[in-house]
Design a protein around this motif. Structure first.
Motif, short mmCIF file in Angstrom:
data_model
loop_
_atom_site.label_atom_id
_atom_site.label_comp_id
_atom_site.label_asym_id
_atom_site.label_seq_id
_atom_site.Cartn_x
_atom_site.Cartn_y
_atom_site.Cartn_z
N LEU A 423 0.86 -1.18 0.00
CA LEU A 423 0.00 0.00 0.00
C LEU A 423 0.89 1.23 0.00
O LEU A 423 1.72 1.41 0.90
CB LEU A 423 -0.92 0.01 1.22
N THR A 424 0.73 2.06 -1.01
CA THR A 424 1.45 3.32 -1.08
C THR A 424 0.47 4.43 -0.79
O THR A 424 -0.54 4.58 -1.48
CB THR A 424 2.08 3.53 -2.47
N CYS A 425 0.73 5.20 0.25
CA CYS A 425 -0.19 6.25 0.68
C CYS A 425 0.56 7.58 0.73
O CYS A 425 1.45 7.78 1.56
CB CYS A 425 -0.76 5.92 2.06
N ALA A 426 0.21 8.50 -0.16
CA ALA A 426 0.89 9.79 -0.26
C ALA A 426 0.31 10.85 0.66
O ALA A 426 0.74 12.01 0.62
CB ALA A 426 0.85 10.28 -1.71
N VAL A 427 -0.66 10.48 1.48
CA VAL A 427 -1.28 11.44 2.40
C VAL A 427 -0.26 11.87 3.44
O VAL A 427 0.39 11.03 4.08
CB VAL A 427 -2.53 10.83 3.07
N GLU A 428 -0.09 13.18 3.64
CA GLU A 428 0.96 13.71 4.49
C GLU A 428 0.88 13.23 5.94
O GLU A 428 1.88 12.85 6.54
CB GLU A 428 0.90 15.24 4.47
N SER A 429 -0.30 13.26 6.49
CA SER A 429 -0.48 12.89 7.88
C SER A 429 -1.48 11.74 7.95
O SER A 429 -2.51 11.78 7.26
CB SER A 429 -1.00 14.09 8.69
N PRO A 430 -1.21 10.69 8.72
CA PRO A 430 -2.08 9.51 8.72
C PRO A 430 -3.53 9.85 9.07
O PRO A 430 -3.80 10.51 10.07
CB PRO A 430 -1.44 8.60 9.78
N LEU A 431 -4.44 9.39 8.23
CA LEU A 431 -5.86 9.61 8.47
C LEU A 431 -6.33 8.76 9.63
O LEU A 431 -5.84 7.64 9.84
CB LEU A 431 -6.67 9.28 7.22
N ASP A 432 -7.29 9.28 10.38
CA ASP A 432 -7.82 8.54 11.53
C ASP A 432 -8.80 7.48 11.04
O ASP A 432 -9.92 7.78 10.63
CB ASP A 432 -8.52 9.52 12.48
N ILE A 433 -8.38 6.22 11.06
CA ILE A 433 -9.25 5.11 10.68
C ILE A 433 -9.46 4.16 11.85
O ILE A 433 -9.92 3.03 11.67
CB ILE A 433 -8.69 4.35 9.46
N SER A 434 -9.12 4.63 13.05
CA SER A 434 -9.35 3.81 14.24
C SER A 434 -10.86 3.64 14.45
O SER A 434 -11.64 4.55 14.21
CB SER A 434 -8.72 4.47 15.47
N GLY A 435 -11.24 2.47 14.86
CA GLY A 435 -12.67 2.19 15.06
C GLY A 435 -13.38 1.76 13.80
O GLY A 435 -14.54 1.37 13.83
N LEU A 436 -12.68 1.82 12.67
CA LEU A 436 -13.26 1.36 11.40
C LEU A 436 -12.71 -0.01 11.04
O LEU A 436 -11.78 -0.51 11.67
CB LEU A 436 -12.95 2.37 10.28
N ASN A 437 -13.27 -0.59 9.99
CA ASN A 437 -12.83 -1.90 9.53
C ASN A 437 -12.28 -1.80 8.11
O ASN A 437 -12.63 -2.58 7.23
CB ASN A 437 -14.01 -2.89 9.56
N VAL A 438 -11.41 -0.81 7.91
CA VAL A 438 -10.89 -0.55 6.58
C VAL A 438 -10.16 -1.77 6.02
O VAL A 438 -10.30 -2.13 4.85
CB VAL A 438 -9.95 0.67 6.60
N PHE A 439 -9.37 -2.44 6.87
CA PHE A 439 -8.57 -3.59 6.43
C PHE A 439 -9.01 -4.86 7.16
O PHE A 439 -8.19 -5.67 7.57
CB PHE A 439 -7.09 -3.33 6.70
#
Length: 562
Positions: A423-439
Motif C-alpha cells: 500500500l502506497t499512501c501519499a497522504v501527508e499525515s495519517p488519516l484517523d481510521i481507528s474504530g473502522l474496519n478498513v482492512f
C-alpha cells in the motif's frame, strides 16, 4: 291417448338428437396443438398435457379428421401456462379472446404476435413471461385484464394501437411491472390521452414515434430536425439514442457509431438507453462512438460474455452497476473525459485484472470494484474519499496507491483482500481510521508493506491501525508540494547554509518539523510572523524535508543544505 304420448316422446327425442350433433367437451390435437370444441363451428386452444415448446403458430381454422373444420376463436385460460420451452407464438386472425393466465410462466417466451380482431385479454395473461421484450396490442382490444404484465421484467416496449386508453384498476395496475422503464408507442391523436390516463401515464417514454433500425442497431430519435437546426457536414443534425432491438437480439461485436444517416438527415448518437443491452448474454464486445456522453446505470449489467469495451472520448460518467456482473470483461478503457464512476460499477467483474483510471475522475462509488479481479489499482489524484467497501472481497488485489488528496477512507474499503501486500499512501499525515474496519476480514496488513512520504514515517509508525503494517518506509517522491504551485508557505534561502527563514502567507503561526531522509524529526518548533527562522548550521550537507502544519493544512517542502 297412449299413441299420442308416444308420438310426443318420439318428436322430443328427435329434437334432442338433432341439437346434440357434437359433444361440446370433445377435444382433439392437430400439429401438436390441443383444441376444445366450444360450438358447432368454433374451438379454443387449451393446455397440452406435455406442454408446448419452440415456435407455435395458431391457425385461423383447423380441421379434425373426426369432427371437421372449425374457426379458432379463443386461447383458453392457462393454455400455454408454464410452457418453459416455448419461444414464440403467432396468434391466428380469428382469435378474439385470450384467457386468464394464458401464457403465465412461459419464462423463455420472447415474442407473441397478436392479430387484429382480439377484443379481450384476460387477467395475468402474460404473467411471468420474463423474456418477453416487446408486444403490440391491436386496436380491436376493448378489455385488458388486471396484472396482465406482472413480472414481465424484460418488457421494454409496447406498441398500443388502441385509440383510447382502456380503464385499468389503479390498485393492481399491470402487476409487478416497471412501466417507467418501458416505452409506450401510441397513435398520435391519442398521445395526450395516454399521458393523462391513470396507470398508462406511468410509462416512460410515451411517444408516437416508432424506433428504427440501421445496421442491426435500434435507435430512437431524441431531438429531431427543426427550422432552427444547424447544418453539420452538409446535413441537418439531430440526436438519437441506442435502444433495445426488439426484432433481433443484439449479439457478437457491437459498434455504436458517432453519427448516423436516416431519411436523408444526420443524427449524433448521444445516448445508450439503460435497457438496450442489460442482461444480454450474447454480446462479446462493444465499441462506443465519440458522441455518447454517459454510460448510464445498469447499461451493461449481467452481460456475462462481454469481454471488451472501448469507450469514446465524450463519456463523462459511468453509472451505478453499469458493468456489474460482466464476468468475462478483461479489457476496458476509461477515457480522460470521465469524472465519476458510480456505485457497484464493476462489481463481480471477476476477470478484470487491470484498469487504468485517469486523474479526471474525482469520485468512485461504494462497492465500485467489489469482488472484481483487479490485482493493482492507483486511485486518481482528484479523489478525496476512498468509499465504503470500494474494493471489498477483491481476492487478487495485491497493491494499491492512494494519492495525497485523499482526506477520508471509509469502512470496509479493503475488506477481505487476502493478497494485499503493498500500500502506497501519499497522504501527508495519517488519516484517523481507528474504530473502522478498513482492512478487516482476511486482509492481513501485518504482512503488507506501507510506503508513505519520508517526512511522515514516524507519524504513521505511531498512528492507530497504520502502525500495524509489516513495514513502513519513506519515499522522497510522495507528498511533496511544488514551491510555485502551493503558496501558503515560502522557504528561503534554498539551498540553505546556516539559517532557514519561513514566510507564512495565509496563517498566523505554524508548527515546523525538519526531517531527514530516514523520516527522523531533527528540529521541531512553532514559528510566527516575528519568529520565523530555524538554525540549520549543524545540519550535514544533503536533502531534508520541512513539514509545515497550520490552520490551512499540512505542507511538505524539500530543502537542500549546502
Amino acid at each position: 291417448m297412449i299413441k299420442k304420448l308416444l308420438l310426443i316422446f318420439a318428436l322430443v327425442n328427435i329434437t334432442i338428437a338433432s341439437a346434440k350433433t357434437i359433444d361440446p367437451v370433445e377435444t382433439f390435437v392437430v400439429d401438436g396443438i390441443t383444441y376444445e370444441i366450444i360450438s358447432g363451428t368454433t374451438v379454443k386452444v387449451i393446455a397440452n398435457p406435455s406442454g408446448y415448446e419452440n415456435d407455435i403458430v395458431i391457425p385461423s381454422t383447423v380441421t379434425s379428421e373426426t369432427f371437421g373444420t372449425f374457426d379458432v376463436t379463443e386461447i383458453g385460460a392457462s393454455a400455454f401456462a408454464n410452457s418453459e420451452n416455448l419461444l414464440t407464438v403467432e396468434v391466428g386472425a380469428k382469435v378474439t379472446t385470450i384467457g386468464a393466465s394464458a401464457f403465465s410462466g412461459s419464462n423463455y417466451l420472447t415474442k407473441i404476435s397478436l392479430s387484429e380482431g382480439i377484443t379481450t385479454i384476460g387477467d395475468a395473461a402474460f404473467d411471468s413471461c420474463y423474456s418477453l421484450i416487446s408486444l403490440t396490442l391491436p386496436s380491436s382490444v376493448i378489455s385488458l385484464g388486471a396484472t396482465v404484465f406482472n413480472q414481465c421484467f424484460s418488457l421494454t416496449q409496447i406498441i398500443c394501437n388502441i385509440s383510447s386508453p382502456l380503464p385499468i384498476d389503479p390498485e393492481n395496475g399491470f402487476g409487478a411491472f416497471d412501466s417507467s422503464s418501458c416505452r409506450l408507442i401510441v397513435p398520435t391523436a391519442s398521445l395526450n390521452s395516454y399521458k393523462a390516463a391513470a396507470v398508462w401515464q406511468d410509462f416512460d417514454p410515451i411517444t408516437d414515434v416508432a424506433p428504427f433500425i440501421l445496421d442491426d442497431i435500434a435507435y430512437e430519435i431524441t431531438s429531431d430536425i427543426d427550422a432552427g437546426a444547424v447544418k453539420h457536414s452538409g446535413n441537418w443534425v439531430g440526436t438519437v439514442k441506442v435502444i433495445v432491438n426488439t426484432e433481433n437480439r443484439y449479439s457478437g461485436s457491437i459498434t455504436i457509431p458517432a453519427t448516423i444517416q436516416y431519411n436523408e438527415k444526420g443524427y449524433n448518437v448521444t445516448e445508450i438507453d439503460p435497457r438496450a443491452f442489460k442482461y444480454n448474454q450474447d454480446i462479446t464486445s462493444v465499441v462506443i462512438g465519440d458522441n455518447v456522453a454517459a454510460i448510464d446505470e445498469y447499461t451493461f449489467e449481467e452481460c456475462s460474455e462481454l469481454s471488451m469495451v472501448k469507450m469514446g472520448s465524450s463519456v463523462a460518467s459511468i453509472g451505478n452497476d453499469a458493468f456489474s456482473y460482466c464476468e468475462s470483461l478483461t479489457t476496458i478503457n476509461i477515457p480522460a473525459s470521465v469524472t465519476s464512476i458510480g456505485d457497484e460499477a464493476f462489481q463481480y467483474c471477476t476477470r478484470l485484472a487491470t484498469i487504468d483510471v485517469p486523474n479526471s475522475v474525482t469520485s468512485i462509488g461504494e462497492y465500485a470494484f467489489n469482488r472484481s479481479g483487479v490485482t493493482s489499482f492507483k486511485f486518481p489524484s482528484g479523489i478525496t474519499t476512498v468509499e465504503f467497501a470500494v474494493f471489498a472481497s477483491c481476492k487478487e488485489l495485491a497493491s494499491v496507491t492512494i494519492p495525497s488528496t485523499v482526506t477520508n477512507i471509509k469502512d470496509f474499503a479493503f475488506n477481505f483482500c487476502p493478497k494485499l501486500k503493498s500500500l502506497t499512501c501519499a497522504v501527508e499525515s495519517p488519516l484517523d481510521i481507528s474504530g473502522l474496519n478498513v482492512f478487516s476480514g482476511n486482509t492481513d496488513i501485518s504482512s503488507c508493506t506501507l510506503v508513505v512520504p519520508t517526512a511522515s514515517v514516524e507519524e504513521y509508525k505511531a498512528a492507530a491501525v497504520w502502525q500495524d503494517f509489516y513495514s513502513i518506509t519513506g519515499s522522497n517522491t510522495l507528498g511533496t508540494i511544488d514551491f510555485e504551485a502551493k503558496n501558503d508557505v515560502s522557504l528561503y534561502p534554498n539551498p540553505v547554509d546556516s539559517e532557514l527563514f519561513m514566510q507564512l502567507n495565509t496563517a498566523d503561526k505554524a508548527t515546523i518539523q525538519l526531517i531527514d531522509t530516514t523520516g527522523k524529526v531533527l528540529i521541531q518548533k512553532t514559528v510566527t510572523a516575528s519568529e520565523n527562522s530555524i538554525d540549520t548550521s549543524n545540519l550535514a550537507t544533503g536533502l531534508y524535508f520541512v513539514k509545515v502544519k497550520s490552520s490551512e493544512g499540512i505542507i511538505t517542502k524539500k530543502v537542500i543544505k549546502k
